[in-house]
Design a protein around this motif. Structure first.
Motif, mmCIF file in Angstrom:
data_model
loop_
_atom_site.group_PDB
_atom_site.id
_atom_site.type_symbol
_atom_site.label_atom_id
_atom_site.label_comp_id
_atom_site.label_asym_id
_atom_site.label_seq_id
_atom_site.Cartn_x
_atom_site.Cartn_y
_atom_site.Cartn_z
ATOM 1 N N ALA A 1 -1.612 35.589 42.346
ATOM 2 C CA ALA A 1 -1.328 35.019 41.023
ATOM 3 C C ALA A 1 -0.007 35.527 40.452
ATOM 4 O O ALA A 1 0.647 34.789 39.709
ATOM 5 C CB ALA A 1 -2.474 35.343 40.066
ATOM 6 N N ILE A 2 0.375 36.742 40.783
ATOM 7 C CA ILE A 2 1.596 37.305 40.188
ATOM 8 C C ILE A 2 2.843 36.533 40.627
ATOM 9 O O ILE A 2 3.612 36.073 39.782
ATOM 10 C CB ILE A 2 1.685 38.818 40.465
ATOM 11 C CG1 ILE A 2 0.553 39.519 39.700
ATOM 12 C CG2 ILE A 2 3.042 39.378 40.053
ATOM 13 C CD1 ILE A 2 0.414 40.981 39.980
ATOM 14 N N PRO A 3 3.094 36.324 41.928
ATOM 15 C CA PRO A 3 4.266 35.506 42.264
ATOM 16 C C PRO A 3 4.072 34.022 41.943
ATOM 17 O O PRO A 3 5.051 33.290 41.763
ATOM 18 C CB PRO A 3 4.451 35.716 43.763
ATOM 19 C CG PRO A 3 3.154 36.194 44.263
ATOM 20 C CD PRO A 3 2.495 36.909 43.126
ATOM 21 N N ALA A 4 2.817 33.572 41.831
ATOM 22 C CA ALA A 4 2.569 32.169 41.514
ATOM 23 C C ALA A 4 2.923 31.843 40.067
ATOM 24 O O ALA A 4 2.964 30.663 39.701
ATOM 25 C CB ALA A 4 1.102 31.820 41.776
ATOM 26 N N PHE B 1 -0.030 27.632 38.473
ATOM 27 C CA PHE B 1 -0.789 28.261 39.570
ATOM 28 C C PHE B 1 -1.120 29.715 39.250
ATOM 29 O O PHE B 1 -2.210 30.196 39.553
ATOM 30 C CB PHE B 1 -0.025 28.153 40.889
ATOM 31 C CG PHE B 1 0.137 26.748 41.366
ATOM 32 C CD1 PHE B 1 -0.952 25.990 41.743
ATOM 33 C CD2 PHE B 1 1.386 26.160 41.422
ATOM 34 C CE1 PHE B 1 -0.819 24.689 42.171
ATOM 35 C CE2 PHE B 1 1.547 24.862 41.848
ATOM 36 C CZ PHE B 1 0.442 24.114 42.225
ATOM 37 N N GLY B 2 -0.177 30.404 38.647
ATOM 38 C CA GLY B 2 -0.435 31.787 38.261
ATOM 39 C C GLY B 2 -1.544 31.883 37.236
ATOM 40 O O GLY B 2 -2.371 32.793 37.280
ATOM 41 N N LEU B 3 -1.586 30.943 36.318
ATOM 42 C CA LEU B 3 -2.635 30.923 35.303
ATOM 43 C C LEU B 3 -3.997 30.648 35.937
ATOM 44 O O LEU B 3 -4.985 31.338 35.639
ATOM 45 C CB LEU B 3 -2.316 29.860 34.249
ATOM 46 C CG LEU B 3 -3.272 29.781 33.061
ATOM 47 C CD1 LEU B 3 -3.208 31.056 32.242
ATOM 48 C CD2 LEU B 3 -2.949 28.579 32.206
ATOM 49 N N ILE B 4 -4.041 29.686 36.833
ATOM 50 C CA ILE B 4 -5.313 29.342 37.496
ATOM 51 C C ILE B 4 -5.808 30.516 38.341
ATOM 52 O O ILE B 4 -6.964 30.951 38.215
ATOM 53 C CB ILE B 4 -5.147 28.069 38.353
ATOM 54 C CG1 ILE B 4 -4.904 26.861 37.451
ATOM 55 C CG2 ILE B 4 -6.381 27.836 39.224
ATOM 56 C CD1 ILE B 4 -4.476 25.611 38.199
ATOM 57 N N GLY C 1 -5.162 40.017 37.859
ATOM 58 C CA GLY C 1 -5.439 38.738 37.224
ATOM 59 C C GLY C 1 -5.037 38.732 35.754
ATOM 60 O O GLY C 1 -4.511 37.736 35.249
ATOM 61 N N MET C 2 -5.276 39.848 35.062
ATOM 62 C CA MET C 2 -4.869 39.958 33.652
ATOM 63 C C MET C 2 -3.350 39.876 33.512
ATOM 64 O O MET C 2 -2.831 39.139 32.665
ATOM 65 C CB MET C 2 -5.364 41.272 33.053
ATOM 66 C CG MET C 2 -6.843 41.402 32.913
ATOM 67 S SD MET C 2 -7.250 43.107 32.528
ATOM 68 C CE MET C 2 -8.125 42.895 31.018
ATOM 69 N N SER D 1 1.907 34.249 33.131
ATOM 70 C CA SER D 1 1.868 32.786 33.234
ATOM 71 C C SER D 1 1.901 32.131 31.860
ATOM 72 O O SER D 1 2.606 31.130 31.662
ATOM 73 C CB SER D 1 0.610 32.343 33.976
ATOM 74 O OG SER D 1 0.662 32.764 35.313
ATOM 75 N N VAL D 2 1.134 32.686 30.930
ATOM 76 C CA VAL D 2 1.138 32.128 29.577
ATOM 77 C C VAL D 2 2.526 32.257 28.961
ATOM 78 O O VAL D 2 3.038 31.306 28.338
ATOM 79 C CB VAL D 2 0.059 32.805 28.702
ATOM 80 C CG1 VAL D 2 0.236 32.459 27.234
ATOM 81 C CG2 VAL D 2 -1.336 32.397 29.171
#
Length: 163
Positions: free
Chosen positions: A77-80, A87-90, A128-129, A135-136
């Motif tokens: 998620a971090i590079p996404a 994608f990072g948010l999902i 994830g946090m 992402s936000v």
């Protein structure tokens, strides 16, 4: 035929004067009296560990079910976050939820699960946090740039196109 040969299975008193050594029963120790079988023990209820000390204390622990998935999704998620934040948010939200769920399972019954899987779930939750927050922020920046470009097209042309 003698009486002993006709009924060899019959229980007969042993005459100790003849120096006969009867074989001891495999279920009864010699010189300790009759042995009673151990009381019936029920197995522990489903998905509960045996009492501490039984079966070596600590063996038979299992991994948390979603710890690895939470860690992998959190790391991805971090590079996404760079892909417009979607994608990072999902991935970040899924990793956060899976990690938090596994952490609750571990805290309810820590002797059932391995500590390493708890640490993986915790790391997945934290990643994830972080990815969710990044992402936000990235989505907010993209929205502000789009709104700014729509509201002030001249300013957009000066900054981004160099015109």
């Amino acid at each position: 035929m003698s009486e002993e040969q006709e009924n060899p299975q019959e229980n007969k008193p042993i005459d100790l004067s003849k120096n006969q050594n009867p074989e001891p029963s495999p279920f009864q120790p010699v010189d300790q009296g009759p042995v009673t079988p151990p009381p019936f023990q029920q197995p522990p209820p489903f998905q509960q560990p045996p009492p501490f000390g039984q079966f070596g204390g600590g063996f038979g622990q299992q991994n948390l079910p979603n710890a690895t998935a939470s860690l992998v999704l959190g790391i991805l998620a971090i590079p996404a976050c760079c892909f417009y934040g979607i994608f990072g948010l999902i991935f970040g939200v899924i990793a956060w939820i899976l990690g938090a769920g596994d952490m609750k399972k571990y805290q309810l019954n820590p002797s059932l699960y391995t500590e390493s899987s708890y640490k993986n779930a915790k790391a997945g939750k934290i990643c994830g946090m972080i990815a969710t927050i990044l992402s936000v922020l990235f989505i907010v920046i993209v929205i502000l740039v789009i709104v700014g470009a729509i509201a002030n097209p001249d300013m957009y042309n000066k900054i981004f196109r160099g015109i």
